[in-house]
Enzyme design. Structure first.
Site, mmCIF file in Angstrom:
data_model
loop_
_atom_site.group_PDB
_atom_site.id
_atom_site.type_symbol
_atom_site.label_atom_id
_atom_site.label_comp_id
_atom_site.label_asym_id
_atom_site.label_seq_id
_atom_site.Cartn_x
_atom_site.Cartn_y
_atom_site.Cartn_z
ATOM 1 N N GLU A 54 0.777 -1.349 0.118
ATOM 2 C CA GLU A 54 -0.050 0.083 0.120
ATOM 3 C C GLU A 54 0.830 1.390 -0.094
ATOM 4 O O GLU A 54 0.596 2.312 -0.785
ATOM 5 C CB GLU A 54 -1.037 -0.096 1.173
ATOM 6 C CG GLU A 54 -2.086 -1.271 1.106
ATOM 7 C CD GLU A 54 -3.061 -1.227 2.383
ATOM 8 O OE1 GLU A 54 -2.351 -1.504 3.391
ATOM 9 O OE2 GLU A 54 -3.915 -0.992 2.169
ATOM 10 N N GLU A 64 -3.822 -9.533 3.762
ATOM 11 C CA GLU A 64 -4.465 -9.319 5.048
ATOM 12 C C GLU A 64 -5.533 -10.357 5.159
ATOM 13 O O GLU A 64 -5.994 -10.506 6.255
ATOM 14 C CB GLU A 64 -5.134 -7.904 5.056
ATOM 15 C CG GLU A 64 -3.991 -6.811 5.148
ATOM 16 C CD GLU A 64 -3.171 -6.432 3.932
ATOM 17 O OE1 GLU A 64 -3.399 -7.083 2.884
ATOM 18 O OE2 GLU A 64 -2.581 -5.302 3.899
#
Ligand code: NAD
Length: 701
Positions: free
Chosen positions: A106, A126
């Protein structure tokens, strides 16, 4: 001490993340990045910025040492760092080698450009923790690689290699050799071209990436994900977030992502998956064995017995490049064992998961033999002969007479006393249990049984070896059945009582499979062979003549119904087909036994079935903890997740009991004790369970 270094190379500043091992984005590193950026932005001589990590990792994501601590959210949090980069007045180039996972990915997506090195791994894993990327990943990745590819990456958690990432447009450039020099050169070209600062947030998700249009694409995906990830809430939320990247403005998408993230963090499933993540790490820590304990070299192995388990165990070593001498009693058993190993590898090759050359490389590492002299020099020997103490005794006496000093003598026994086995040798310090699970080349669990005399370096070596052969090693003390099988005995006893009271095998299997188990007890028995348990019961229950258990499983074996291998077990099977069909003969046998016991069949609810089976595990698990056979509750959970098909999203039996609440567990058990068919001692809460329940505590801290 800063975790980000700063240097200037002409008109380009380089900010280097330095938080080994994988640049986890903890508070100190995040602060370091911000300091570096501020410095670069304040320096008029600097025209562009390169952000990079180590060869091993750009960044592996959030710092797991900060998990569940307020530091994880302290400013500057990851969202703020990314916002600062994205809005910076100078172009920022991410230079990515090694891992760019989770928050690390990210962070790279927040930069204006990405330059990568070949072989790097780009991913958003995740979902494996039951959450979703919470710092813009679900909104930015689809804008770069398209909706379909991003959705797949986010839902599976599987990373892609930088070569593919470059093809998909994630990287502006791939660099061979010096990554940072390449990124600096790239940054200079950007400056020369007008220092543009494109932001991913300003792009739209490409329509071509949604075959059949957005509506049809997301509808089909939703159906598929709901089916493939039953029990797991995160994958569908991932889809919702990715859909927002297509249908909503960026900032609204980010808000939705944040809301979904907060909801998921609080789910039992996410807590269970995080428990499993930390539980796996905890399992390798043994209180009296420090990490620096020396280990013995394991460069070669021997396996005794080329049956079901011996063959699978051999494959584990071969896969890790460790040569194996495989010993049998008779030539035909040896030939059969080696042929089975070859056939397994060839099947893998047929599926395209291995090359023909790799098959030959592995097979070249096996040396079949009938002579003990041939195994004398092996660093470790794993015994996998019949589960019979007299046979084990012969083998261990032979090993003691044959093996070089310092060799590790391991037994794959599933229930027998490892201390007695060690006593058959003059070197009990070198003896240990290595309990593999069937199929041994597939199942991840390895119960490592520590005998009274087992030397610390032998235990440390075996733990290290479990990692090398890609197993999850969990330490158990010596007792009948160790952690996993001692607990499963109580589960099987309950399953038998349920039949006596009116359940059919299929009702019991269905109930526990709906709870999430890969397979119910009766389908499992048919797969593993009901004769295995029969044989163990004969030994066990001879020693405990007063113990009550259902004879139905014995009667089944007396009918010759051993399971799939005999074409009939708790279920009927058609030749060459593993589909289980309910059996009239079995129903009649159960009804007759019920009659003999004078019991009337009653309707048993699925809830009762599930709780009786699970709390049987939990109560025995509490006993194991109290006795110190298991070091911690999470070890028991890891055994069940990795070895017994317990649903991951439930976290294991002890974690499940914690989620129910231990006081409630005890109360439900009291209800079961009132059942007229109940063994009066069965539902007495183990002292540890009773104590924790009374104190309002949990097994897992
Ligand atoms: P198996 O019957 O398939 O294989 C045993 C092999 O050992 C046979 O090939 C036999 O010829 C050989 N053997 C017997 N005595 C020997 C001797 N003295 N020297 C050399 N070879 C000898 O049995 P298995 O299922 O592979 O079980 C082996 C061990 O693994 C047992 O202790 C069992 O409890 C344990 N185990 C089995 C499972 C399972 O699911 N099958 C799981 C975990 C552990």
């Amino acid at each position: 001490m800063t975790q980000a270094h700063y240097r200037v190379d002409g008109d380009v500043a380089v900010v280097i993340m330095d938080n080994p091992p994988v640049n986890g984005l903890g508070f100190a590193l995040r602060s370091g990045i911000v300091e570096g950026l501020q410095r670069a932005l304040a320096d008029p001589a600097v025209k562009a910025i390169v952000l990079t990590g180590s060869d091993k990792a750009f960044s592996g994501g959030a710092d797991i040492r900060e998990f569940n601590s307020p530091k994880a959210l302290a400013e500057p949090n990851l969202g703020s760092v990314i916002a600062m980069i994205e809005s910076a007045g100078k172009p920022v180039v991410a230079a990515v080698a090694g891992l760019a996972l989770g928050g690390g990915n990210e962070l790279a997506l927040g930069c204006h450009y990405r330059v990568g090195r070949g072989g790097a791994q780009i991913g958003l894993p995740e979902v494996n923790l039951g959450i979703l990327p919470g710092a813009g990943g679900t909104q930015r990745l689809p804008r770069v690689v398209g909706a379909a590819r991003a959705l797949e990456m986010i839902v599976t958690g599987n990373p892609i290699r930088s070569e593919e990432a470059a093809r998909l447009g994630y990287f502006e450039r791939l660099v061979d050799g010096d990554l940072v020099a390449g990124a600096v050169a790239f940054a200079r070209e950007v400056v020369a071209g007008g220092a543009k600062r494109p932001r991913i947030r300003d792009r739209a998700v490409s329509a071509e990436s949604m075959p059949g249009g957005a509506e049809a694409f997301f509808e089909a995906a939703r159906e598929r994900i709901a089916r493939d990830y039953r029990g797991y809430p995160a994958p569908l939320k991932c889809l919702e977030a990715v859909e927002a990247s297509v249908k909503k403005p960026f900032d609204e998408g980010i808000q939705l992502e944040r809301r979904l993230f907060s909801e998921l963090v609080e789910t039992t499933e996410s807590k269970a998956l995080r428990h499993s993540f930390f539980g796996e790490r905890a399992a390798s820590k043994i209180p009296d064995i420090p990490e620096e304990t020396p280990t013995r070299p394991v460069r070669s192995a021997a396996v005794i017995g080329a049956g079901t388990m011996g063959g699978g165990i051999t494959m584990n070593f071969l896969n890790a490049g460790i040569p194996v001498t495989l010993l049998e009693m008779k030539q035909d058993a040896l030939d059969r064992g080696v042929a089975t190993i070859r056939r397994n590898y060839e099947n893998t090759a047929k599926k395209g998961r291995m090359t023909a050359e790799q098959v030959e490389q592995r097979m070249a590492l096996v040396k079949p033999t009938l002579a003990y002299a041939d195994i004398a020099q092996a660093d470790i020997v794993v015994e996998a002969v019949f589960e019979d103490m007299a046979v084990k005794q012969k083998v261990f006496e032979q090993l003691d007479a044959t093996m070089k000093p310092g060799a590790i003598l391991a037994s794959n026994t599933s229930t027998l006393d490892v201390d007695r086995i060690a006593g058959f040798t003059k070197r009990p310090q070198d003896v240990i249990g290595t309990h593999f699970f069937s199929p041994a080349n597939v199942m991840r669990l390895l119960e490592i049984v520590r005998g009274k005399a087992t030397a610390k370096d032998v235990l440390a070596t075996t733990m290290a070896l479990s990692k090398k052969i890609r197993k999850l090693g969990v330490v158990s003390g010596v007792c009948d059945g160790f952690i996993g099988n001692r607990m499963i005995e109580q589960y099987s006893r309950q399953a038998g009582f349920l039949l006596e009271e009116g359940c059919t095998p299929q009702q019991v299997d269905r109930a526990i499979e709906s709870f999430g188990f890969a397979m119910g007890p009766f389908r499992m028995g048919d797969l593993a062979g009901n004769d295995v348990g029969w044989y163990i019961r004969k030994r066990r229950y001879q020693e405990k003549p007063d113990l009550r258990y259902s004879r139905t499983a014995d009667l089944l074996c007396e009918m010759g119904r051993y399971g799939q291998k005999t074409g009939a077990g708790w279920y009927d099977y058609k030749p060459g087909d593993r589909t289980a069909h309910p059996s009239k003969a079995v129903d009649d046998m159960i009804a007759a036994e019920r009659g003999r016991l004078g019991l009337a069949a009653r309707a048993v609810s699925d809830d009762e079935i599930v709780h009786r089976l699970l709390f049987a595990l939990v109560n025995e698990g509490a006993q194991l903890l109290e006795e110190g056979i298991a070091l911690r509750a999470s070890d028991i959970d890891m055994v069940y997740l990795a070895g017994y098909g317990f649903p991951r999203y439930r976290g294991g039996p002890m974690f499940y009991a914690d989620t129910v609440g231990l006081a409630k567990v005890v109360e439900i058990m009291k209800g079961f004790a009132a059942n007229p068919n109940a063994d009066p001692t069965f539902w007495t809460p183990a002292p540890l369970l009773a104590r924790l329940a009374a104190q309002g505590k949990r097994f897992n801290g």
